[in-house]
Design a protein around this motif. Structure first.
Motif, PDB file in Angstrom:
ATOM      1  N   TYR A   1     -24.911  93.276  84.228  1.00 16.17           N
ATOM      2  CA  TYR A   1     -24.683  94.628  84.747  1.00 16.17           C
ATOM      3  C   TYR A   1     -23.381  94.704  85.543  1.00 16.17           C
ATOM      4  CZ  TYR A   1     -29.412  96.042  83.419  1.00 16.17           C
ATOM      5  OH  TYR A   1     -30.550  96.350  82.718  1.00 16.17           O
ATOM      6  N   GLN A   2     -23.090  93.695  86.337  1.00 15.17           N
ATOM      7  CA  GLN A   2     -21.841  93.689  87.103  1.00 15.17           C
ATOM      8  C   GLN A   2     -20.636  93.625  86.181  1.00 15.17           C
ATOM      9  OE1 GLN A   2     -22.826  90.413  89.734  1.00 15.17           O
ATOM     10  NE2 GLN A   2     -23.311  91.828  91.408  1.00 15.17           N
ATOM     11  N   THR A   3     -20.748  92.869  85.102  1.00 12.66           N
ATOM     12  CA  THR A   3     -19.679  92.823  84.103  1.00 12.66           C
ATOM     13  C   THR A   3     -19.461  94.205  83.501  1.00 12.66           C
ATOM     14  OG1 THR A   3     -20.134  90.520  83.566  1.00 12.66           O
ATOM     15  CG2 THR A   3     -18.967  91.808  81.897  1.00 12.66           C
ATOM     16  N   PHE A   4     -20.555  94.865  83.149  1.00 17.94           N
ATOM     17  CA  PHE A   4     -20.447  96.201  82.563  1.00 17.94           C
ATOM     18  C   PHE A   4     -19.816  97.176  83.549  1.00 17.94           C
ATOM     19  CE2 PHE A   4     -22.061 100.475  81.859  1.00 17.94           C
ATOM     20  CZ  PHE A   4     -21.632 100.690  80.563  1.00 17.94           C
ATOM     21  N   LEU A   5     -20.295  97.181  84.783  1.00 14.24           N
ATOM     22  CA  LEU A   5     -19.812  98.146  85.778  1.00 14.24           C
ATOM     23  C   LEU A   5     -18.358  97.910  86.156  1.00 14.24           C
ATOM     24  CD1 LEU A   5     -22.983  98.394  88.018  1.00 14.24           C
ATOM     25  CD2 LEU A   5     -22.001 100.206  86.597  1.00 14.24           C
ATOM     26  N   SER A   6     -17.889  96.679  86.049  1.00 13.50           N
ATOM     27  CA  SER A   6     -16.491  96.405  86.392  1.00 13.50           C
ATOM     28  C   SER A   6     -15.524  96.948  85.345  1.00 13.50           C
ATOM     29  CB  SER A   6     -16.273  94.903  86.577  1.00 13.50           C
ATOM     30  OG  SER A   6     -16.389  94.230  85.347  1.00 13.50           O
ATOM     31  N   GLY A   7     -16.023  97.211  84.141  1.00 15.98           N
ATOM     32  CA  GLY A   7     -15.123  97.664  83.084  1.00 15.98           C
ATOM     33  C   GLY A   7     -15.441  99.017  82.498  1.00 15.98           C
ATOM     34  N   SER A   8     -16.476  99.693  82.991  1.00 14.62           N
ATOM     35  CA  SER A   8     -16.881 100.963  82.388  1.00 14.62           C
ATOM     36  C   SER A   8     -16.614 102.126  83.332  1.00 14.62           C
ATOM     37  CB  SER A   8     -18.375 100.932  82.057  1.00 14.62           C
ATOM     38  OG  SER A   8     -18.779 102.190  81.562  1.00 14.62           O
ATOM     39  N   SER A   9     -16.177 103.227  82.740  1.00 18.70           N
ATOM     40  CA  SER A   9     -15.985 104.435  83.534  1.00 18.70           C
ATOM     41  C   SER A   9     -16.865 105.588  83.034  1.00 18.70           C
ATOM     42  CB  SER A   9     -14.518 104.855  83.488  1.00 18.70           C
ATOM     43  OG  SER A   9     -14.140 105.124  82.148  1.00 18.70           O
ATOM     44  N   ALA A  10     -17.611 105.359  81.971  1.00 14.75           N
ATOM     45  CA  ALA A  10     -18.491 106.400  81.427  1.00 14.75           C
ATOM     46  C   ALA A  10     -19.667 106.619  82.386  1.00 14.75           C
ATOM     47  CB  ALA A  10     -18.996 105.998  80.056  1.00 14.75           C
ATOM     48  N   PRO A  11     -19.896 107.861  82.818  1.00 18.41           N
ATOM     49  CA  PRO A  11     -20.885 108.101  83.866  1.00 18.41           C
ATOM     50  C   PRO A  11     -22.334 107.778  83.493  1.00 18.41           C
ATOM     51  CG  PRO A  11     -19.851 110.170  83.175  1.00 18.41           C
ATOM     52  CD  PRO A  11     -19.197 109.060  82.422  1.00 18.41           C
ATOM     53  N   GLN A  12     -22.798 108.169  82.320  1.00 15.66           N
ATOM     54  CA  GLN A  12     -24.213 107.954  81.988  1.00 15.66           C
ATOM     55  C   GLN A  12     -24.556 106.484  81.785  1.00 15.66           C
ATOM     56  OE1 GLN A  12     -26.741 109.982  82.366  1.00 15.66           O
ATOM     57  NE2 GLN A  12     -28.065 108.285  81.840  1.00 15.66           N
ATOM     58  N   PRO A  13     -23.798 105.742  80.972  1.00 17.05           N
ATOM     59  CA  PRO A  13     -24.116 104.313  80.867  1.00 17.05           C
ATOM     60  C   PRO A  13     -23.949 103.590  82.206  1.00 17.05           C
ATOM     61  CG  PRO A  13     -22.707 104.968  79.057  1.00 17.05           C
ATOM     62  CD  PRO A  13     -22.761 106.121  80.008  1.00 17.05           C
ATOM     63  N   ALA A  14     -22.994 104.019  83.031  1.00 16.00           N
ATOM     64  CA  ALA A  14     -22.805 103.383  84.337  1.00 16.00           C
ATOM     65  C   ALA A  14     -24.018 103.618  85.224  1.00 16.00           C
ATOM     66  CB  ALA A  14     -21.541 103.899  85.004  1.00 16.00           C
ATOM     67  N   ALA A  15     -24.605 104.803  85.162  1.00 17.76           N
ATOM     68  CA  ALA A  15     -25.810 105.083  85.957  1.00 17.76           C
ATOM     69  C   ALA A  15     -26.968 104.211  85.491  1.00 17.76           C
ATOM     70  CB  ALA A  15     -26.179 106.560  85.866  1.00 17.76           C
ATOM     71  N   THR A  16     -27.097 104.039  84.187  1.00 17.60           N
ATOM     72  CA  THR A  16     -28.149 103.181  83.645  1.00 17.60           C
ATOM     73  C   THR A  16     -27.945 101.738  84.097  1.00 17.60           C
ATOM     74  OG1 THR A  16     -28.388 104.624  81.729  1.00 17.60           O
ATOM     75  CG2 THR A  16     -29.246 102.381  81.510  1.00 17.60           C
ATOM     76  N   ALA A  17     -26.700 101.258  84.044  1.00 20.08           N
ATOM     77  CA  ALA A  17     -26.398  99.891  84.472  1.00 20.08           C
ATOM     78  C   ALA A  17     -26.634  99.735  85.972  1.00 20.08           C
ATOM     79  CB  ALA A  17     -24.959  99.535  84.121  1.00 20.08           C
ATOM     80  N   ARG A  18     -26.248 100.734  86.736  1.00 18.59           N
ATOM     81  CA  ARG A  18     -26.450 100.683  88.186  1.00 18.59           C
ATOM     82  C   ARG A  18     -27.943 100.639  88.524  1.00 18.59           C
ATOM     83  NH1 ARG A  18     -22.504 101.102  91.289  1.00 18.59           N
ATOM     84  NH2 ARG A  18     -21.207 102.229  89.843  1.00 18.59           N
TER      85      ARG A  18
END
Length: 129
Positions: free
Chosen positions: A59-76
Motif C-alpha cells: 500500500y505504501q508503494t502504491f500511495l507513493s506513486g499514485s495520484s488517482a483519488p479513488q484507488p488512493a482512498a482504497t489503498a489508504r
C-alpha cells in the motif's frame, strides 16, 4: 496410442481451470494498470490473507506513486486496516483521519469512524471518541 477417459474429476478440473483463468483475466482488466496498480492488487490480497506487514509495504508503494483519488482512498483504507490489525494505532490514525474528511463519499466511511473511535478509546483519549 492410449486414449484418456473423460472422468468426472478431469472434467471438473478442466472447467475450474477455465473459470479461474477467465476470472483472473476479467479482474486484471478492471485493476489499475502499471506497477502501482499491481501494488494495490497485491496489497489487497495480502490484507485478505492476514499478512498485514507485507500489505503495508504494498500500500505504501502504491500511495507513493499514485495520484488517482479513488484507488488512493482504497489503498489508504487498506493501509489503515493493516496498521489497526497490528495494533499500530498511531500509524493508523493519520490514514483514518484523511479518509474521514471524505465523509459519505467514501464507501467505508462508517468503518473509518468506528476504527477512529475504537483507537481513541484504546488510547484512553475519551474526548476524541
Amino acid at each position: 496410442m492410449r486414449r484418456r477417459k473423460w472422468t468426472a474429476p478431469r472434467v471438473v478440473a478442466g472447467i475450474l481451470a477455465v473459470v479461474v483463468i477467465r476470472g483472473l483475466t476479467v479482474h486484471a482488466g478492471t485493476a489499475p494498470v502499471g506497477a502501482d496498480g499491481q501494488a494495490l492488487v497485491a496489497g489487497n490480497g495480502l490484507l485478505q490473507r492476514g499478512l498485514y506487514d507485507l500489505a503495508i509495504k504494498q500500500y505504501q508503494t502504491f500511495l507513493s506513486g499514485s495520484s488517482a483519488p479513488q484507488p488512493a482512498a482504497t489503498a489508504r483504507y487498506g493501509l489503515a486496516v493493516a496498521f489497526f490489525q497490528l495494533g499500530r494505532l498511531d500509524d493508523a490514525e493519520p490514514e483514518l483521519l484523511t479518509l474521514s474528511k471524505l465523509g459519505n463519499r467514501f464507501e467505508f466511511a462508517a468503518d473509518v469512524g468506528l476504527m477512529l473511535a475504537q483507537a481513541s478509546l484504546t488510547k484512553r483519549s475519551f474526548e476524541d471518541a
